[in-house]
Design a protein around this motif. Structure first.
Motif, PDB file in Angstrom:
ATOM      1  N   GLY A 138       0.815  -1.205   0.000  1.00 38.31           N
ATOM      2  CA  GLY A 138       0.000   0.000   0.000  1.00 38.31           C
ATOM      3  C   GLY A 138       0.847   1.252   0.000  1.00 38.31           C
ATOM      4  N   ILE A 139       0.602   2.135  -0.960  1.00 41.98           N
ATOM      5  CA  ILE A 139       1.265   3.436  -1.022  1.00 41.98           C
ATOM      6  C   ILE A 139       0.241   4.420  -1.581  1.00 41.98           C
ATOM      7  N   PRO A 140      -0.775   4.751  -0.773  1.00 42.77           N
ATOM      8  CA  PRO A 140      -1.920   5.517  -1.275  1.00 42.77           C
ATOM      9  C   PRO A 140      -1.561   6.891  -1.826  1.00 42.77           C
ATOM     10  N   GLN A 141      -0.472   7.491  -1.333  1.00 48.45           N
ATOM     11  CA  GLN A 141      -0.089   8.813  -1.837  1.00 48.45           C
ATOM     12  C   GLN A 141       0.372   8.763  -3.285  1.00 48.45           C
ATOM     13  N   ASN A 142       0.739   7.592  -3.770  1.00 50.51           N
ATOM     14  CA  ASN A 142       1.144   7.416  -5.174  1.00 50.51           C
ATOM     15  C   ASN A 142       0.074   6.694  -5.993  1.00 50.51           C
ATOM     16  N   ALA A 143      -0.523   5.672  -5.399  1.00 47.65           N
ATOM     17  CA  ALA A 143      -1.391   4.775  -6.173  1.00 47.65           C
ATOM     18  C   ALA A 143      -2.862   5.174  -6.166  1.00 47.65           C
ATOM     19  N   VAL A 144      -3.252   6.151  -5.347  1.00 50.77           N
ATOM     20  CA  VAL A 144      -4.646   6.582  -5.167  1.00 50.77           C
ATOM     21  C   VAL A 144      -5.399   5.618  -4.259  1.00 50.77           C
ATOM     22  N   ASN A 145      -5.348   4.319  -4.548  1.00 46.74           N
ATOM     23  CA  ASN A 145      -6.050   3.342  -3.733  1.00 46.74           C
ATOM     24  C   ASN A 145      -5.258   2.990  -2.487  1.00 46.74           C
ATOM     25  N   ASP A 146      -5.947   2.971  -1.358  1.00 44.76           N
ATOM     26  CA  ASP A 146      -5.322   2.606  -0.095  1.00 44.76           C
ATOM     27  C   ASP A 146      -5.424   1.093   0.103  1.00 44.76           C
ATOM     28  N   LEU A 147      -4.638   0.588   1.052  1.00 40.08           N
ATOM     29  CA  LEU A 147      -4.679  -0.827   1.410  1.00 40.08           C
ATOM     30  C   LEU A 147      -5.307  -0.922   2.789  1.00 40.08           C
ATOM     31  N   SER A 148      -6.551  -1.362   2.848  1.00 41.91           N
ATOM     32  CA  SER A 148      -7.272  -1.399   4.116  1.00 41.91           C
ATOM     33  C   SER A 148      -6.971  -2.677   4.890  1.00 41.91           C
ATOM     34  N   VAL A 149      -7.197  -2.606   6.182  1.00 40.80           N
ATOM     35  CA  VAL A 149      -7.042  -3.787   7.030  1.00 40.80           C
ATOM     36  C   VAL A 149      -8.049  -4.855   6.616  1.00 40.80           C
ATOM     37  N   ASP A 150      -9.261  -4.448   6.272  1.00 37.14           N
ATOM     38  CA  ASP A 150     -10.281  -5.420   5.863  1.00 37.14           C
ATOM     39  C   ASP A 150      -9.858  -6.195   4.623  1.00 37.14           C
ATOM     40  N   VAL A 151      -9.253  -5.504   3.661  1.00 38.94           N
ATOM     41  CA  VAL A 151      -8.776  -6.194   2.463  1.00 38.94           C
ATOM     42  C   VAL A 151      -7.684  -7.194   2.828  1.00 38.94           C
ATOM     43  N   CYS A 152      -6.764  -6.791   3.695  1.00 37.98           N
ATOM     44  CA  CYS A 152      -5.688  -7.703   4.113  1.00 37.98           C
ATOM     45  C   CYS A 152      -6.254  -8.933   4.816  1.00 37.98           C
ATOM     46  N   ARG A 153      -7.244  -8.730   5.674  1.00 38.14           N
ATOM     47  CA  ARG A 153      -7.863  -9.869   6.360  1.00 38.14           C
ATOM     48  C   ARG A 153      -8.528 -10.812   5.356  1.00 38.14           C
ATOM     49  N   ALA A 154      -9.293 -10.241   4.446  1.00 34.46           N
ATOM     50  CA  ALA A 154     -10.043 -11.066   3.507  1.00 34.46           C
ATOM     51  C   ALA A 154      -9.124 -11.832   2.559  1.00 34.46           C
ATOM     52  N   VAL A 155      -8.125 -11.139   2.015  1.00 35.42           N
ATOM     53  CA  VAL A 155      -7.224 -11.788   1.057  1.00 35.42           C
ATOM     54  C   VAL A 155      -6.379 -12.857   1.751  1.00 35.42           C
ATOM     55  N   SER A 156      -5.849 -12.549   2.930  1.00 41.12           N
ATOM     56  CA  SER A 156      -5.009 -13.538   3.621  1.00 41.12           C
ATOM     57  C   SER A 156      -5.821 -14.742   4.078  1.00 41.12           C
ATOM     58  N   ARG A 157      -7.121 -14.541   4.331  1.00 40.44           N
ATOM     59  CA  ARG A 157      -7.989 -15.663   4.710  1.00 40.44           C
ATOM     60  C   ARG A 157      -8.242 -16.567   3.504  1.00 40.44           C
ATOM     61  N   ARG A 158      -8.408 -15.968   2.336  1.00 40.32           N
ATOM     62  CA  ARG A 158      -8.699 -16.740   1.123  1.00 40.32           C
ATOM     63  C   ARG A 158      -7.436 -17.307   0.475  1.00 40.32           C
ATOM     64  N   CYS A 159      -6.295 -16.696   0.760  1.00 43.69           N
ATOM     65  CA  CYS A 159      -5.047 -17.074   0.090  1.00 43.69           C
ATOM     66  C   CYS A 159      -3.937 -17.212   1.129  1.00 43.69           C
ATOM     67  N   PRO A 160      -3.654 -18.406   1.594  1.00 41.43           N
ATOM     68  CA  PRO A 160      -2.640 -18.597   2.638  1.00 41.43           C
ATOM     69  C   PRO A 160      -1.246 -18.117   2.241  1.00 41.43           C
ATOM     70  N   ASN A 161      -0.978 -18.018   0.934  1.00 40.64           N
ATOM     71  CA  ASN A 161       0.350 -17.574   0.508  1.00 40.64           C
ATOM     72  C   ASN A 161       0.520 -16.058   0.578  1.00 40.64           C
ATOM     73  N   VAL A 162      -0.542 -15.333   0.910  1.00 33.08           N
ATOM     74  CA  VAL A 162      -0.424 -13.891   1.165  1.00 33.08           C
ATOM     75  C   VAL A 162       0.007 -13.738   2.611  1.00 33.08           C
ATOM     76  N   VAL A 163       1.302 -13.503   2.794  1.00 35.55           N
ATOM     77  CA  VAL A 163       1.905 -13.606   4.134  1.00 35.55           C
ATOM     78  C   VAL A 163       2.089 -12.275   4.839  1.00 35.55           C
ATOM     79  N   GLY A 164       1.913 -11.146   4.126  1.00 35.57           N
ATOM     80  CA  GLY A 164       2.154  -9.885   4.801  1.00 35.57           C
ATOM     81  C   GLY A 164       1.882  -8.687   3.915  1.00 35.57           C
ATOM     82  N   ALA A 165       2.245  -7.515   4.447  1.00 34.65           N
ATOM     83  CA  ALA A 165       2.033  -6.268   3.717  1.00 34.65           C
ATOM     84  C   ALA A 165       3.175  -5.304   3.965  1.00 34.65           C
ATOM     85  N   LYS A 166       3.492  -4.564   2.930  1.00 30.26           N
ATOM     86  CA  LYS A 166       4.372  -3.405   3.055  1.00 30.26           C
ATOM     87  C   LYS A 166       3.468  -2.189   2.979  1.00 30.26           C
ATOM     88  N   TYR A 167       3.523  -1.335   4.015  1.00 36.57           N
ATOM     89  CA  TYR A 167       2.662  -0.164   4.035  1.00 36.57           C
ATOM     90  C   TYR A 167       3.523   1.087   4.037  1.00 36.57           C
TER      91      TYR A 167
END
Length: 301
Positions: A138-167
């Motif tokens: 997530g780099i909202p100041q550049n990409a416009v879209n933010d990376l929410s906690v809810d998205v991280c929870r949902a994606v990591s729940r559906r995809c075990p290989n999603v192991v973390g985030a760089k914010y």
């Protein structure tokens, strides 16, 4: 699965005077980062001018770093691109060349819902082997879209290989919220490296720092102090890096990194990819003069 930790280096992409990927400089930069005591490499990210490189150039860059690192440190390739097709192809390439994992920035430019961002990430995560780790970025100041906690929870729940985030936005509340994902097993790294000590102190895994390329000994010492929980020394080192980083980031930080790395003989040119701007000759002179006045190689004890 492998995770990122410590000081992760979002490497610049060295260019020749003909505006092509400078493979030999890239190899020297890889050695420079590893020999400097930094923990992980992250080519083709924001600091690597990712959106100004073609997919072919990004493949060449990733392959050069992975092969030259030769397992000495983990290499996670950033594969996020302007569209899903290119992102999927770059992700597949990272798997095939033997990278240790990938990072993927949120979709950029157009504002999207959390549901759209979730499906984007799930599509990418499910396109690679289920044991191949992936970080959300997530780099909202550049990409416009933010990376929410809810998205991280949902994606990591559906995809075990999603192991973390760089914010990469300086929001300690968001960073600590991310650390609660997957009952605390979700790896969190901070982009703004003035928060390196603070984030690790509350349970984060490290920083993704372009500044570290130019002053690796400081970051190696800071990570060592944090590992030993010597926060008196860590605070001293963090304050020292903050002073040096302020000088490097006064103008275009990517261009500044290239000026310093060229002065040190690591890369061959200071060229950045247009339309990004190089520093002026006067800015280059002032940058190097101020860094030398600060005795930037000296690490506090």
């Amino acid at each position: 699965m492998q995770k990122l930790y410590g000081t992760v280096v979002p490497m610049v992409t060295p260019l020749t005077e003909n505006d092509e990927i400078d493979v030999e400089s890239l190899k020297r930069l890889t050695d420079h980062c590893i020999d400097g005591g930094l923990q992980c490499l992250y080519p083709c990210g924001t600091t690597g001018e990712m959106m100004y490189l073609s997919a072919e150039e990004r493949r060449l860059t990733a392959e050069t770093v992975v092969r030259h690192a030769a397992g000495r440190v983990p290499v996670f390739v950033h594969v996020g691109a302007w569209n899903l097709k290119d992102t999927l192809e770059l992700a597949d390439h990272a798997v095939k060349i033997g990278a240790d994992g990938i990072g993927v920035v949120t979709p950029a430019f157009y504002k999207l819902s959390d549901a759209a961002i979730e499906e984007y990430y799930v599509t990418i995560a499910k396109s690679i082997p289920e044991d191949f780790p992936m970080y959300l970025y997530g780099i909202p100041q550049n990409a416009v879209n933010d990376l929410s906690v809810d998205v991280c929870r949902a994606v990591s729940r559906r995809c075990p290989n999603v192991v973390g985030a760089k914010y990469s936005f300086p929001d300690m509340t968001r960073l600590q919220q991310l650390m609660t994902v997957r009952d605390g097993a979700f790896s969190v790294l901070v982009g703004p490296d003035h928060l390196f000590e603070a984030v690790v102190a509350v349970g984060g895994d490290g920083t993704v720092s372009g500044n570290a390329m130019c002053i690796p000994e400081h970051y190696a010492a800071l990570w060592d102090a944090l590992q030993k929980k010597d926060f008196v020394l860590a605070t001293k080192l963090q304050r020292r890096t903050n002073i040096l980083n302020a000088v490097m980031c006064e103008n275009n930080n990517i261009a500044a990194y290239k000026v310093i790395l060229k002065a040190e003989g690591v890369i061959s040119t200071t060229r950045v990819r247009r339309p990004m701007e190089n520093l002026t000759e006067e800015q280059e002179r002032q940058l190097l003069q101020r860094m030398r006045e600060l005795d930037y190689r000296v690490v506090p004890a």
